[in-house]
Write a protein that holds these residues in place. Structure first.
Motif, PDB file in Angstrom:
ATOM      1  N   ASN A  18      11.554 -37.536 -39.086  1.00 36.23           N
ATOM      2  CA  ASN A  18      11.628 -35.780 -39.052  1.00 36.23           C
ATOM      3  C   ASN A  18      12.062 -35.465 -37.863  1.00 36.23           C
ATOM      4  N   THR A  22      14.831 -32.860 -36.724  1.00 33.26           N
ATOM      5  CA  THR A  22      14.741 -31.758 -36.086  1.00 33.26           C
ATOM      6  C   THR A  22      15.492 -31.609 -34.583  1.00 33.26           C
ATOM      7  N   THR A  93      11.696 -24.104 -45.541  1.00 31.39           N
ATOM      8  CA  THR A  93      10.858 -24.924 -45.060  1.00 31.39           C
ATOM      9  C   THR A  93       9.295 -24.475 -45.274  1.00 31.39           C
ATOM     10  N   ALA A  94       8.224 -25.633 -45.103  1.00 34.17           N
ATOM     11  CA  ALA A  94       7.166 -25.296 -45.717  1.00 34.17           C
ATOM     12  C   ALA A  94       6.408 -24.021 -45.023  1.00 34.17           C
ATOM     13  N   ASP A  96       3.584 -23.857 -43.632  1.00 33.58           N
ATOM     14  CA  ASP A  96       2.829 -24.508 -42.468  1.00 33.58           C
ATOM     15  C   ASP A  96       3.561 -24.657 -41.265  1.00 33.58           C
ATOM     16  N   VAL A  97       5.049 -24.501 -41.408  1.00 31.67           N
ATOM     17  CA  VAL A  97       6.072 -24.595 -40.423  1.00 31.67           C
ATOM     18  C   VAL A  97       5.609 -23.143 -39.543  1.00 31.67           C
ATOM     19  N   GLU A 292      12.188 -28.038 -49.731  1.00 33.57           N
ATOM     20  CA  GLU A 292      11.855 -27.895 -48.447  1.00 33.57           C
ATOM     21  C   GLU A 292      12.231 -29.052 -47.444  1.00 33.57           C
ATOM     22  N   THR A 293      12.670 -28.560 -46.293  1.00 31.15           N
ATOM     23  CA  THR A 293      13.161 -29.749 -45.300  1.00 31.15           C
ATOM     24  C   THR A 293      11.830 -29.932 -44.389  1.00 31.15           C
ATOM     25  N   PRO A 294      11.297 -30.946 -44.181  1.00 28.31           N
ATOM     26  CA  PRO A 294      10.401 -31.181 -42.967  1.00 28.31           C
ATOM     27  C   PRO A 294      10.988 -31.267 -41.715  1.00 28.31           C
ATOM     28  N   LEU A 295      10.202 -30.553 -40.797  1.00 23.57           N
ATOM     29  CA  LEU A 295      10.606 -30.149 -39.288  1.00 23.57           C
ATOM     30  C   LEU A 295       9.408 -30.780 -38.539  1.00 23.57           C
ATOM     31  N   THR A 296       9.513 -31.246 -37.368  1.00 15.82           N
ATOM     32  CA  THR A 296       8.427 -31.308 -36.613  1.00 15.82           C
ATOM     33  C   THR A 296       8.988 -31.646 -34.964  1.00 15.82           C
TER      34      THR A 296
END
Length: 298
Positions: A18, A22, A93-94, A96-97, A292-296
Motif C-alpha cells: 500500500n 501510494t 478512498t476509505a 479514515d483517509v 476503495e483503494t488503500p493508501l498510506t
C-alpha cells in the motif's frame, strides 16, 4: 533465490504494498500506471539478495521511485497529445483517509494538479521528502543525485508548490458543507446560491480525454463557471444526480446521468468557498471508484 528467500521477499513486498502504491500514485497521478510500476518493482525485488539488504522498506521505495521516474518521463511525452486538460485518476478512498490530514492533502486533486507542474525529478524529491519524510541521502540514492543537489531541488520544489497550494487545509466538515451547498444549488438551478458558494476566482477543469464532452480549456470566474453548469443542465437530456463520496481522501460528488456514472467532481475549498472544481469524465479514469483503494504514508 531459495524458497525461503522468495517467501521473505513476498512477505516484505505485501507488507509495504500500500505504501509503494501510494508513492507511485503520487508521482504519476494514474492508478493504472502505479500498478504497472508495482509489477516492475516486484520483478526487480525478487532478484535481490535479501541478506544484503539492510532496510527492506527503504530499498523497495527506492526501486519504486526509479521505476516511477522512468514512467513519468515517458508519460510527460504522452500527455502532450492528450485531448483537453489532464486530471489525475480519482480513487475512491476509505473515510479514515480524510481523517489523516497529511495523507488527505498529499493525494488531493488540487495538490496532485500542482505536482504536475514540477519536473519529474522535482516531483519525486518533493513527494518523497514532504509526504513520506524520506531522508535526503535515501532520496539521493533513489533519484541518482547528490544529497546536496537533492536539498536544493527539495527547497525549489517546496517553494513552487507552496506558492500554488491552498493557503490552509480545510477540515472535512468545511469541505462537505461547501460541497452540499454546491450540490443543492445545482439541483435547484439556483444561480444566486451557486455564486454564493463559488469564489470569484474559481477555476473549473474538466477531463473528458477526447472521449466525453468537456471544456478544452480551464474555465475561470464564478459567473462563467455557474452559467456553464446551469446552461449544461438546461440542455441535458436526462436526469443528473450527485451523490457525496470520498475521493482521494477528500469529499467529492459521484455524478450520475439517468443512474449511470457520468463522472467524479472533486473540489478545492478555501475560506468556505470553492476555488477549484475538477470534473473527471474520461471513462478510462473511472475504474477505481467502485471499490476503495488503500493508501498510506507509512
Amino acid at each position: 533465490m531459495s524458497d525461503h528467500g522468495t517467501d521473505a521477499a513476498t512477505e516484505t513486498f505485501v507488507a509495504h504494498r500500500n505504501l509503494l502504491f501510494t508513492v507511485a500514485y503520487e508521482m504519476l497521478g494514474s492508478a493504472a500506471d502505479a500498478e504497472d510500476v508495482l509489477q516492475e518493482t516486484w520483478l526487480r525485488w525478487v532478484r535481490v539478495d535479501m541478506d544484503r539488504v539492510r532496510d527492506r522498506r527503504a530499498y523497495l521505495v527506492r526501486i519504486t521511485t526509479r521505476q516511477s521516474l522512468n514512467r513519468l518521463r515517458a508519460m510527460k511525452r504522452r500527455r502532450e497529445a492528450y485531448v483537453g486538460p489532464w486530471l489525475p485518476e480519482p480513487l475512491l478512498t476509505a473515510p479514515d483517509v480524510a481523517l489523516d490530514v497529511e495523507l488527505a492533502e498529499s493525494v488531493s486533486m488540487a495538490l496532485m494538479l500542482v505536482l504536475e507542474t514540477l519536473s519529474p525529478t522535482e516531483r519525486a524529491v518533493f513527494v518523497l521528502r514532504e509526504a513520506f519524510e524520506v531522508g535526503y541521502d535515501e532520496i539521493a540514492a533513489a533519484v541518482g543525485r547528490s544529497p546536496a543537489a537533492v536539498r536544493q531541488i527539495a527547497h525549489r520544489a517546496r517553494e513552487h508548490v507552496d506558492a500554488r497550494r491552498p493557503r490552509r487545509v480545510v477540515s472535512p466538515s468545511e469541505a462537505r458543507a461547501a460541497l452540499e451547498s454546491f450540490r443543492h444549488a445545482i439541483e435547484t438551478r439556483d444561480l444566486r446560491g451557486l455564486l454564493d458558494v463559488l469564489a470569484p476566482e474559481v477555476v473549473l477543469v474538466s477531463d473528458g480525454g477526447g472521449v466525453m464532452q468537456a471544456a478544452l480549456r480551464p474555465v475561470t470566474g464564478a459567473e462563467k463557471v455557474a452559467r456553464m453548469f446551469l446552461g449544461g443542465l438546461s440542455r441535458l437530456d436526462g436526469v443528473l444526480t450527485g451523490g457525496p463520496t470520498v475521493v482521494n481522501g477528500n469529499p467529492a460528488l459521484l455524478v450520475r446521468l439517468d443512474g449511470e456514472i457520468d463522472g467524479v467532481l472533486a473540489l478545492r475549498v478555501e475560506d468556505a468557498r470553492i476555488t477549484g472544481l475538477y470534473y473527471v469524465r474520461n471513462p478510462q479514469k473511472l475504474t477505481r471508484i467502485g471499490s476503495e483503494t488503500p493508501l498510506t504514508l507509512r
